[in-house]
Design a protein around this motif. Sequence first.
Motif, short mmCIF file in Angstrom:
data_model
loop_
_atom_site.label_atom_id
_atom_site.label_comp_id
_atom_site.label_asym_id
_atom_site.label_seq_id
_atom_site.Cartn_x
_atom_site.Cartn_y
_atom_site.Cartn_z
N ALA A 214 45.25 43.37 14.54
CA ALA A 214 44.10 42.08 14.87
C ALA A 214 44.66 41.33 15.95
O ALA A 214 45.35 40.92 15.37
CB ALA A 214 43.65 42.07 13.94
N SER A 215 43.47 41.03 17.57
CA SER A 215 44.18 40.06 17.74
C SER A 215 44.08 39.03 17.00
O SER A 215 43.34 38.92 15.87
CB SER A 215 43.07 39.61 19.31
OG SER A 215 43.15 40.60 19.27
N PRO A 216 44.68 37.95 17.22
CA PRO A 216 44.90 36.50 16.62
C PRO A 216 44.61 35.71 16.64
O PRO A 216 43.68 35.44 18.23
CB PRO A 216 46.70 36.35 16.36
CG PRO A 216 47.12 37.17 18.41
CD PRO A 216 46.83 37.79 17.93
N ASP A 217 43.82 34.72 16.03
CA ASP A 217 42.41 33.46 15.60
C ASP A 217 43.38 32.31 17.26
O ASP A 217 44.31 32.56 16.98
CB ASP A 217 42.99 33.20 14.48
CG ASP A 217 41.76 31.81 15.11
OD1 ASP A 217 41.30 31.16 15.95
OD2 ASP A 217 41.53 31.86 13.91
N PRO A 218 43.19 32.70 18.43
CA PRO A 218 43.40 31.08 19.30
C PRO A 218 43.35 30.36 18.93
O PRO A 218 44.25 29.36 19.75
CB PRO A 218 42.73 32.28 20.84
CG PRO A 218 41.22 32.44 20.03
CD PRO A 218 41.78 33.14 19.28
N ASN A 219 42.75 30.07 18.18
CA ASN A 219 42.88 28.64 17.33
C ASN A 219 44.31 28.52 16.28
O ASN A 219 44.62 27.36 16.12
CB ASN A 219 41.93 27.85 16.71
CG ASN A 219 40.50 27.80 17.69
OD1 ASN A 219 40.76 28.07 18.61
ND2 ASN A 219 39.36 29.06 17.44
N LEU A 220 44.66 28.85 16.08
CA LEU A 220 46.40 29.00 15.20
C LEU A 220 47.54 29.12 15.84
O LEU A 220 47.46 29.91 17.22
CB LEU A 220 45.68 30.21 13.96
CG LEU A 220 44.79 30.09 13.40
CD1 LEU A 220 44.56 31.27 12.47
CD2 LEU A 220 44.65 28.97 12.85
#
Length: 185
Positions: free
Chosen positions: A150-156
Motif C-alpha cells: 500500500a501507498s504510505p500515509d503521506p502524513n508519516l
Amino acid sequence: MSRSSSGFVAGLTALAVATVGFLAYQASANVPDQLSGAKKPGASASASATPKEKKKDAHAVPAKSGTGQRVVYALDAKRVWLVGESAAEKPRSFEVMPSTVSPPAGTYQVTSRSGKITGSDGVDIEHVVRFANVDQVAIGFSSAVDGTMASPDPNLKTGGVRMTPEDGDAMWTFATVGSTVVVVP
C-alpha cells in the motif's frame, strides 16, 4: 402531402449515407499500418532502426548506476534491480512502493538487517535491509508480512521501501551487510 414526406425521407436517407461514408473514410484513415498491411513510404524490410529510434528497455539497469554486484534503486521508476557480479547474469528487477522519505541519489552500503519487525507505520514487515538515514529516518527495503504494498500515509515520515514477499526473499538473500546500494533519480 405524400410528396413532401417522400422528399423528406429521401433527404434523410441521402444524409445518412453521406454520414456513414464520411465515418468509414475517417476510420480507414486512422488504421495503424501493421493492421492495414500498408507500408510507409520509403520503408523497406531490410531497413533497421537507428539507436535513437529503438525503444529503450524499461526494465534495463539504469545507466550510470555503477558496476559489479549491487542493488540499484531508481526513485522515479519505483523499481529495484539486483545486479550480480557477472555481466552474463540477468539482473532480477521488480517494482517497489517508495516510502515518504527517500534517500538522495548516491552510493550506500547495507548497514543492518532485521528478519521480522513492526515498521514505523505499524505494519508487520520482514526481510528488512537498511542502507541509509535521512533526517533521522532509517531507509531500507522490506516486505509486509501480509503481502500488501500500500501507498504510505503521506502524513508519516517513513523510510520503508516495500516490495512483494517473493522480491523481499530475493533482496534478503542478495543484500547482506556491506552490500552496495546505488540510488538513482
